[in-house]
Design an enzyme around this catalytic site. Sequence first.
Site, PDB file in Angstrom:
ATOM      1  N   GLY A  45     -35.932 -15.627   2.464  1.00  0.00           N
ATOM      2  CA  GLY A  45     -36.202 -14.470   1.603  1.00  0.00           C
ATOM      3  C   GLY A  45     -35.618 -13.184   2.158  1.00  0.00           C
ATOM      4  N   CYS A  46     -35.761 -12.997   3.457  1.00  0.00           N
ATOM      5  CA  CYS A  46     -35.260 -11.768   4.096  1.00  0.00           C
ATOM      6  C   CYS A  46     -33.738 -11.727   4.062  1.00  0.00           C
ATOM      7  CB  CYS A  46     -35.787 -11.671   5.523  1.00  0.00           C
ATOM      8  SG  CYS A  46     -37.590 -11.614   5.563  1.00  0.00           S
ATOM      9  N   THR A  47     -33.105 -12.886   4.220  1.00  0.00           N
ATOM     10  CA  THR A  47     -31.648 -12.965   4.163  1.00  0.00           C
ATOM     11  C   THR A  47     -31.166 -12.652   2.749  1.00  0.00           C
ATOM     12  OG1 THR A  47     -31.587 -14.545   5.981  1.00  0.00           O
ATOM     13  CG2 THR A  47     -29.654 -14.466   4.553  1.00  0.00           C
ATOM     14  N   ALA A  50     -31.590  -8.796   2.149  1.00  0.00           N
ATOM     15  CA  ALA A  50     -30.630  -7.975   2.900  1.00  0.00           C
ATOM     16  C   ALA A  50     -29.194  -8.206   2.412  1.00  0.00           C
ATOM     17  CB  ALA A  50     -30.755  -8.256   4.390  1.00  0.00           C
TER      18      ALA A  50
END
Length: 150
Positions: A45-47, A50
Amino acid sequence: MTTLQKGDKAPAFSGIDQDGKTHTLADYKGKKLVVFFYPKADTPGCTAEACDLRDNYERFQANNYALLGVSADSAKAQSKFKNKYEFPFSLIADEDHAVIKAFGVWGPKKFMGREFDGIHRTTFVINENGIIDEVISKVETKAHAAQILK
């Protein structure tokens, strides 16, 4: 969870990025600043979040925005994450949670039936005068730039 609201003055934060450089709210006076908090570097999710911001970076720049990512990861982890995906923005390594707590995004979470304290994925859009223009708590990781640049 987040106590900061649209119209509030943004916290006068100070955090150190992946390269050891200090970033403060004052550094961004005169620019719009997007501060996005994410749970953990290099997770799906963070990838996605970003990378979506990276892919729209020129649109942010054209609209006088600066971007700053924040998580509790170490500077080394943030550096690896930034370099792996070639992010054009800095990532704050907030291991002591000072910036995270200043923005009120640390608290109880549930994941797979387990309860624990962690970072709530939240984005703050701060105007040129240090006032919060928007708080996005329901972040769409694959379309986050569109949520900000509507």
